[in-house]
Motif scaffolding. Structure first.
Motif, PDB file in Angstrom:
ATOM      1  N   LEU A   1       0.866  -1.180   0.000  1.00 42.06           N
ATOM      2  CA  LEU A   1       0.000   0.000   0.000  1.00 42.06           C
ATOM      3  C   LEU A   1       0.905   1.233   0.000  1.00 42.06           C
ATOM      4  O   LEU A   1       1.668   1.447   0.944  1.00 42.06           O
ATOM      5  CB  LEU A   1      -0.899   0.009   1.224  1.00 42.06           C
ATOM      6  CG  LEU A   1      -1.857  -1.181   1.339  1.00 42.06           C
ATOM      7  CD1 LEU A   1      -2.469  -1.241   2.728  1.00 42.06           C
ATOM      8  CD2 LEU A   1      -2.946  -1.098   0.288  1.00 42.06           C
ATOM      9  N   PRO A   2       0.856   2.055  -1.059  1.00 44.53           N
ATOM     10  CA  PRO A   2       1.824   3.147  -1.187  1.00 44.53           C
ATOM     11  C   PRO A   2       1.528   4.327  -0.271  1.00 44.53           C
ATOM     12  O   PRO A   2       0.380   4.742  -0.115  1.00 44.53           O
ATOM     13  CB  PRO A   2       1.685   3.558  -2.664  1.00 44.53           C
ATOM     14  CG  PRO A   2       0.282   3.179  -3.023  1.00 44.53           C
ATOM     15  CD  PRO A   2      -0.033   1.953  -2.233  1.00 44.53           C
TER      16      PRO A   2
ATOM     17  N   ILE B   1       2.327  -5.992   3.043  1.00 39.43           N
ATOM     18  CA  ILE B   1       1.675  -7.095   3.748  1.00 39.43           C
ATOM     19  C   ILE B   1       2.030  -8.389   3.028  1.00 39.43           C
ATOM     20  O   ILE B   1       1.799  -8.531   1.823  1.00 39.43           O
ATOM     21  CB  ILE B   1       0.146  -6.914   3.776  1.00 39.43           C
ATOM     22  CG1 ILE B   1      -0.224  -5.560   4.380  1.00 39.43           C
ATOM     23  CG2 ILE B   1      -0.516  -8.044   4.560  1.00 39.43           C
ATOM     24  CD1 ILE B   1      -1.714  -5.242   4.299  1.00 39.43           C
ATOM     25  N   THR B   2       2.605  -9.336   3.737  1.00 29.49           N
ATOM     26  CA  THR B   2       2.956 -10.625   3.146  1.00 29.49           C
ATOM     27  C   THR B   2       1.877 -11.655   3.460  1.00 29.49           C
ATOM     28  O   THR B   2       1.135 -11.526   4.434  1.00 29.49           O
ATOM     29  CB  THR B   2       4.306 -11.122   3.678  1.00 29.49           C
ATOM     30  OG1 THR B   2       4.232 -11.281   5.102  1.00 29.49           O
ATOM     31  CG2 THR B   2       5.422 -10.126   3.357  1.00 29.49           C
TER      32      THR B   2
ATOM     33  N   ARG C   1     -10.147  -0.990   4.221  1.00 34.11           N
ATOM     34  CA  ARG C   1      -9.623   0.361   4.072  1.00 34.11           C
ATOM     35  C   ARG C   1      -8.501   0.617   5.075  1.00 34.11           C
ATOM     36  O   ARG C   1      -8.633   0.321   6.261  1.00 34.11           O
ATOM     37  CB  ARG C   1     -10.747   1.388   4.270  1.00 34.11           C
ATOM     38  CG  ARG C   1     -10.326   2.827   3.996  1.00 34.11           C
ATOM     39  CD  ARG C   1     -11.544   3.662   3.628  1.00 34.11           C
ATOM     40  NE  ARG C   1     -12.495   3.756   4.730  1.00 34.11           N
ATOM     41  CZ  ARG C   1     -12.519   4.768   5.608  1.00 34.11           C
ATOM     42  NH1 ARG C   1     -11.652   5.753   5.503  1.00 34.11           N
ATOM     43  NH2 ARG C   1     -13.433   4.798   6.554  1.00 34.11           N
ATOM     44  N   TYR C   2      -7.408   1.184   4.581  1.00 39.83           N
ATOM     45  CA  TYR C   2      -6.234   1.485   5.377  1.00 39.83           C
ATOM     46  C   TYR C   2      -5.978   2.994   5.340  1.00 39.83           C
ATOM     47  O   TYR C   2      -6.329   3.677   4.383  1.00 39.83           O
ATOM     48  CB  TYR C   2      -5.003   0.741   4.844  1.00 39.83           C
ATOM     49  CG  TYR C   2      -5.067  -0.762   5.041  1.00 39.83           C
ATOM     50  CD1 TYR C   2      -4.319  -1.396   6.025  1.00 39.83           C
ATOM     51  CD2 TYR C   2      -5.884  -1.548   4.230  1.00 39.83           C
ATOM     52  CE1 TYR C   2      -4.371  -2.774   6.203  1.00 39.83           C
ATOM     53  CE2 TYR C   2      -5.952  -2.925   4.405  1.00 39.83           C
ATOM     54  CZ  TYR C   2      -5.192  -3.528   5.388  1.00 39.83           C
ATOM     55  OH  TYR C   2      -5.253  -4.881   5.568  1.00 39.83           O
TER      56      TYR C   2
ATOM     57  N   SER D   1      -6.034   7.676   2.377  1.00 37.10           N
ATOM     58  CA  SER D   1      -6.729   6.400   2.556  1.00 37.10           C
ATOM     59  C   SER D   1      -6.540   5.535   1.319  1.00 37.10           C
ATOM     60  O   SER D   1      -6.566   6.037   0.191  1.00 37.10           O
ATOM     61  CB  SER D   1      -8.225   6.631   2.798  1.00 37.10           C
ATOM     62  OG  SER D   1      -8.435   7.246   4.047  1.00 37.10           O
ATOM     63  N   LEU D   2      -6.362   4.253   1.538  1.00 34.87           N
ATOM     64  CA  LEU D   2      -6.221   3.284   0.453  1.00 34.87           C
ATOM     65  C   LEU D   2      -7.085   2.073   0.755  1.00 34.87           C
ATOM     66  O   LEU D   2      -7.383   1.779   1.912  1.00 34.87           O
ATOM     67  CB  LEU D   2      -4.758   2.849   0.289  1.00 34.87           C
ATOM     68  CG  LEU D   2      -3.763   3.959  -0.031  1.00 34.87           C
ATOM     69  CD1 LEU D   2      -2.905   4.241   1.180  1.00 34.87           C
ATOM     70  CD2 LEU D   2      -2.903   3.600  -1.226  1.00 34.87           C
ATOM     71  N   THR D   3      -7.465   1.369  -0.289  1.00 35.51           N
ATOM     72  CA  THR D   3      -8.280   0.166  -0.148  1.00 35.51           C
ATOM     73  C   THR D   3      -7.525  -1.039  -0.689  1.00 35.51           C
ATOM     74  O   THR D   3      -6.995  -0.994  -1.808  1.00 35.51           O
ATOM     75  CB  THR D   3      -9.612   0.308  -0.902  1.00 35.51           C
ATOM     76  OG1 THR D   3     -10.349   1.402  -0.357  1.00 35.51           O
ATOM     77  CG2 THR D   3     -10.446  -0.961  -0.778  1.00 35.51           C
TER      78      THR D   3
END
Length: 340
Positions: free
Chosen positions: A55-56, A115-116, A125-126, A140-142
């Motif tokens: 997630l960038p 995330i591995t 959502r992050y 925010s990213l999904t």
């Protein structure tokens, strides 16, 4: 000396409790623009179970005495769970994701989260938040998992699950309760089901493509019909489960086996009798196509059809067909096995 320095830096990363309500305090305006964080080019990252996903989150400049905090919003309770905090030199992990997350840190401005071994529960959502003194800003990213939604009910008939039983039933079938977004996407792809079921946030819905009398009437437009929020303890419905790609293989063993013999046949091959979610995953991602009914771990008999044909049920659409839950003593079917 080095140990004291490390402890001091980690003290700077001290976090609030791992769960806090995800909302900006009343009266605090949202930031009009990002001063330090770059807006992500693609706010949704697509992945599959078992993969590695990043997630960038990239800074355009490094303010003094800053921290970057990653957190995840859980749709089941609308809480924000902290994942990792860094000050650029040191970091500290939090919560159940801790063993599987790290900062990519490909350069000094990079605070991206990797995330591995992505799991079903990682979808959602992050938030990447830059904390700089009294000011903060965030992006925010999904994380979106490719997968398949399937309706599920137990052997004793429809509308038997309260919310907690539905959640547990999906988990037992190598899946989890679907989110509304997953159910809606499945409806756009053709899921048509007249029985209402629980989803992850505690609401109840059913997706209809072909309007008909038993399903709200012919006059209602197609769509995802909703019963809204229901009592998680008292109200009873079916479940809508979601699963993603497998790290393993589902295959069929031909024979006239009862349920006990089906399980033993799989064990004889070093495998286990397949779960419902595993069969759906093999159908979706490996194009498993068989006309043979086979036992599954929950005592149901099903078969996956990728290419519909007259002699395999006669239905016009692909799908996983079901014979329901026949007597476990019947020696009529083969079995589907899973080798991980």
């Amino acid at each position: 000396m080095h140990r004291l320095l490390l402890l001091g830096c980690l003290w700077l990363l001290a976090a609030p409790p791992a769960s806090s309500i995800f909302q900006r305090p009343t009266g605090t305006p949202a930031p009009l623009h990002l001063q330090y964080l770059l807006e992500p080019l693609h706010p949704t990252v697509h992945t599959r179970r078992g993969a590695t996903a990043t997630l960038p989150c990239v800074l355009r400049a490094l303010p003094r005495n800053y921290r970057v905090k990653w957190s995840k919003v859980e749709p089941a309770n609308y809480q924000e769970n902290i994942i990792i905090i860094t000050n650029g030199l040191y970091h500290k992990n939090y919560g159940p994701l801790s063993p599987r997350v790290r900062l990519r840190h490909s350069h000094r401005y990079d605070a991206s989260l990797t995330i591995t071994d992505v799991a079903l529960e990682d979808e959602g959502r992050y938030r990447c938040q830059l904390v700089n003194g009294l000011e903060d800003e965030s992006v925010s990213l999904t994380l979106h998992l490719e997968g398949v939604v399937f309706p599920y009910q137990p052997s004793n008939g429809r509308y038997k699950f309260n919310y907690h039983e539905a959640k547990r039933a999906c988990e037992q079938q190598d899946s989890r309760l679907a989110t509304y977004q997953q159910l809606y996407k499945a409806w756009t792809e053709g899921l048509d089901w007249c029985n209402a079921g629980w989803i992850l946030d505690g609401t109840v819905h059913y997706p209809i493509i072909n309007s008909r009398e038993p399903c709200g009437g012919r006059l209602l437009l197609p769509g995802v019909r909703t019963y809204g929020t229901r009592d998680k303890q008292k109200d009873r419905f079916d479940a809508f489960c979601f699963t993603s790609a497998l790290q393993g293989q589902v295959y069929f063993i031909r024979g006239h086996l009862n349920f006990k013999e089906a399980g033993q046949a799989c064990r004889n091959h070093g495998a286990a009798i397949a779960k419902v979610g595993q069969l759906y995953s093999a159908w979706k991602f490996s194009q498993l196509d068989r006309c043979d009914g086979g036992w599954l771990a929950d005592g149901s008999v099903r078969y996956p059809i990728t290419t519909p044909r007259e002699r395999c049920g006669g239905l016009p659409d692909p799908g996983v067909r079901s014979f329901g839950f026949p007597s476990k003593e019947m020696r009529t079917y083969g079995t589907y096995c899973f080798a991980g």
